[in-house]
Design a protein around this motif. Structure first.
Motif, PDB file in Angstrom:
ATOM      1  N   GLY A  37       0.799  -1.220   0.000  1.00  0.00           N
ATOM      2  CA  GLY A  37       0.000   0.000   0.000  1.00  0.00           C
ATOM      3  C   GLY A  37       0.833   1.272   0.000  1.00  0.00           C
ATOM      4  N   ALA A  38       2.142   1.158  -0.142  1.00  0.00           N
ATOM      5  CA  ALA A  38       3.013   2.330  -0.118  1.00  0.00           C
ATOM      6  C   ALA A  38       3.262   2.836  -1.535  1.00  0.00           C
ATOM      7  N   HIS A  39       3.366   4.150  -1.654  1.00  0.00           N
ATOM      8  CA  HIS A  39       3.674   4.796  -2.929  1.00  0.00           C
ATOM      9  C   HIS A  39       4.744   5.843  -2.665  1.00  0.00           C
ATOM     10  N   CYS A  72       8.073   0.765   0.309  1.00  0.00           N
ATOM     11  CA  CYS A  72       7.803  -0.455   1.075  1.00  0.00           C
ATOM     12  C   CYS A  72       6.632  -0.242   2.026  1.00  0.00           C
ATOM     13  N   ASP A  73       5.757  -1.233   2.066  1.00  0.00           N
ATOM     14  CA  ASP A  73       4.698  -1.291   3.061  1.00  0.00           C
ATOM     15  C   ASP A  73       5.223  -2.229   4.149  1.00  0.00           C
ATOM     16  N   VAL A  74       5.420  -1.691   5.337  1.00  0.00           N
ATOM     17  CA  VAL A  74       6.018  -2.465   6.430  1.00  0.00           C
ATOM     18  C   VAL A  74       5.005  -3.476   6.946  1.00  0.00           C
ATOM     19  N   ASN A  75       5.483  -4.688   7.201  1.00  0.00           N
ATOM     20  CA  ASN A  75       4.662  -5.758   7.764  1.00  0.00           C
ATOM     21  C   ASN A  75       5.387  -6.307   8.981  1.00  0.00           C
ATOM     22  N   TRP A 121      10.520   7.427   6.735  1.00  0.00           N
ATOM     23  CA  TRP A 121       9.384   6.753   7.355  1.00  0.00           C
ATOM     24  C   TRP A 121       8.129   7.604   7.276  1.00  0.00           C
ATOM     25  N   ASN A 122       6.997   6.955   7.079  1.00  0.00           N
ATOM     26  CA  ASN A 122       5.694   7.597   7.219  1.00  0.00           C
ATOM     27  C   ASN A 122       4.915   6.774   8.229  1.00  0.00           C
ATOM     28  N   ALA A 182       4.508   3.049   6.323  1.00  0.00           N
ATOM     29  CA  ALA A 182       5.100   2.933   4.990  1.00  0.00           C
ATOM     30  C   ALA A 182       6.478   3.577   5.048  1.00  0.00           C
ATOM     31  N   LYS A 183       7.352   3.172   4.131  1.00  0.00           N
ATOM     32  CA  LYS A 183       8.682   3.776   4.098  1.00  0.00           C
ATOM     33  C   LYS A 183       9.196   3.807   2.666  1.00  0.00           C
TER      34      LYS A 183
END
Length: 114
Positions: A32-34, A98-101, A75-76, A58-59
């Motif tokens: 989900g990151a842009h 990257c969408d962090v998991n 980082w967001n 997100a990052k």
């Protein structure tokens, strides 16, 4: 005829005086990151938007020309629908979103060159 030459010379001078953009806009998507750069029209900035509502941040991971061997991370952590933008610096030459998991591997896009 003199007027046509004058107008042509004026237009040519104006075209040469106006700087051209050297950076080409590029986008990376991961989960989900842009992420995109240049951000705000500046090749030394990058932005990342959190487009998912999974509760994880997100990052954007990126490299700058002035420190080519140093991977940086923007980082967001502000939540879904928000955008974080880096400070200004040397040109960003590659990045990925990257969408962090937490607990699982991150969902990252491929490296992009703006």
């Amino acid at each position: 005829m003199k007027r046509v030459k004058f107008v042509a010379a004026t237009l040519l001078t104006a075209a040469l005086a106006v700087p051209t953009a050297t950076a080409v806009a590029a986008d990376s998507y991961g989960g989900g990151a842009h992420a995109w750069s240049p951000a705000a029209g500046d090749s030394g900035r990058i932005s990342v938007k959190d487009g998912s509502s999974d509760g994880d941040p997100a990052k954007a991971e990126y490299y700058r020309t002035a420190s080519a061997d140093t991977k940086r991370t923007l980082w967001n952590k502000s939540g879904p629908g928000t955008t974080a933008t880096s400070g200004d610096g040397s040109r960003i030459y590659k990045f990925k979103a990257c969408d962090v998991n937490y607990g699982d591997p991150d969902d990252c896009g491929g490296w992009v060159i703006p």
